[in-house]
Design a protein around this motif. Structure first.
Motif, mmCIF file in Angstrom:
data_model
loop_
_atom_site.group_PDB
_atom_site.id
_atom_site.type_symbol
_atom_site.label_atom_id
_atom_site.label_comp_id
_atom_site.label_asym_id
_atom_site.label_seq_id
_atom_site.Cartn_x
_atom_site.Cartn_y
_atom_site.Cartn_z
ATOM 1 N N CYS A 1 2.819 -22.804 -1.194
ATOM 2 C CA CYS A 1 2.389 -21.445 -1.532
ATOM 3 C C CYS A 1 2.626 -21.162 -3.022
ATOM 4 O O CYS A 1 3.261 -21.948 -3.730
ATOM 5 N N GLY A 2 2.151 -20.055 -3.495
ATOM 6 C CA GLY A 2 2.278 -19.678 -4.896
ATOM 7 C C GLY A 2 3.712 -19.530 -5.371
ATOM 8 O O GLY A 2 4.052 -19.909 -6.497
ATOM 9 N N ILE A 3 4.570 -18.976 -4.528
ATOM 10 C CA ILE A 3 5.977 -18.807 -4.919
ATOM 11 C C ILE A 3 6.621 -20.179 -5.120
ATOM 12 O O ILE A 3 7.332 -20.407 -6.101
ATOM 13 N N ASP B 1 -2.851 -28.058 -11.954
ATOM 14 C CA ASP B 1 -4.229 -27.796 -11.549
ATOM 15 C C ASP B 1 -4.312 -26.728 -10.461
ATOM 16 O O ASP B 1 -5.360 -26.110 -10.271
ATOM 17 N N LEU B 2 -3.205 -26.519 -9.752
ATOM 18 C CA LEU B 2 -3.152 -25.456 -8.749
ATOM 19 C C LEU B 2 -2.701 -24.134 -9.361
ATOM 20 O O LEU B 2 -2.690 -23.110 -8.691
ATOM 21 N N MET B 3 -2.315 -24.176 -10.650
ATOM 22 C CA MET B 3 -1.843 -22.981 -11.364
ATOM 23 C C MET B 3 -2.460 -22.947 -12.756
ATOM 24 O O MET B 3 -1.758 -23.003 -13.765
ATOM 25 N N GLU C 1 -3.689 -20.839 -14.807
ATOM 26 C CA GLU C 1 -3.370 -19.802 -15.797
ATOM 27 C C GLU C 1 -1.890 -19.749 -16.157
ATOM 28 O O GLU C 1 -1.478 -18.948 -16.987
ATOM 29 N N TYR C 2 -1.080 -20.607 -15.553
ATOM 30 C CA TYR C 2 0.340 -20.601 -15.818
ATOM 31 C C TYR C 2 0.600 -21.143 -17.224
ATOM 32 O O TYR C 2 -0.014 -22.117 -17.640
ATOM 33 N N PRO C 3 1.509 -20.516 -17.984
ATOM 34 C CA PRO C 3 1.798 -21.022 -19.341
ATOM 35 C C PRO C 3 2.306 -22.456 -19.272
ATOM 36 O O PRO C 3 3.193 -22.786 -18.509
ATOM 37 N N ARG C 4 1.708 -23.307 -20.083
ATOM 38 C CA ARG C 4 2.084 -24.726 -20.100
ATOM 39 C C ARG C 4 3.378 -24.929 -20.858
ATOM 40 O O ARG C 4 3.662 -24.241 -21.815
#
Length: 130
Positions: A89-91, A121-123, A125-128
């Protein structure tokens, strides 16, 4: 599914045990196995409660891993009580992004056919990490 994924799948399946702990807590309907860079496997089960204080199987496995001094994982597999593979899941995905090492390239098994995805690839927009 290759041999390593099959082993992780079997490790997760080995701890599946859906049951009630009380009339307010149910456990074990999802299980997870994580493979560390050191080659160790840690397992966990979900903990569901009437309130919002439960825990996903992945974070349970990761918490155990952290207890033993490791923080770098390479692969994650999670299975539902019917044996089907389910992605984190996202969390749990965000939790993994906070671990050390090459978190963007953690592989997550998506199905029994062996399809995988990198965590980043599943996130998208998450800051790299830099």
């Amino acid at each position: 599914m290759d041999k390593e994924w099959k082993r992780l799948y079997e490790e997760a399946m080995s701890v599946l045990n859906p049951h009630d702990v009380s009339n307010k807590m149910w456990v074990g309907s999802v299980a997870s196995a994580v493979l560390t860079k050191k080659g160790n496997i840690y397992k966990g089960i979900c903990i569901d409660t009437d309130g919002s204080i439960g825990m996903c199987a992945e974070r349970n496995a990761l918490s155990t891993m952290l207890t033993y001094g490791e923080s770098e994982i390479t692969k994650v597999v999670s299975v539902y009580k019917d044996g089907n593979i389910i992605p984190s899941c996202g969390i749990c995905r965000e939790f993994m992004m906070h671990l050390g090492g090459d978190v963007e390239n953690i592989e997550i098994l998506l199905d029994k056919e062996g399809r995988t995805a990198r965590l980043i690839d599943l996130m998208p927009e998450y800051p790299r990490h830099k």
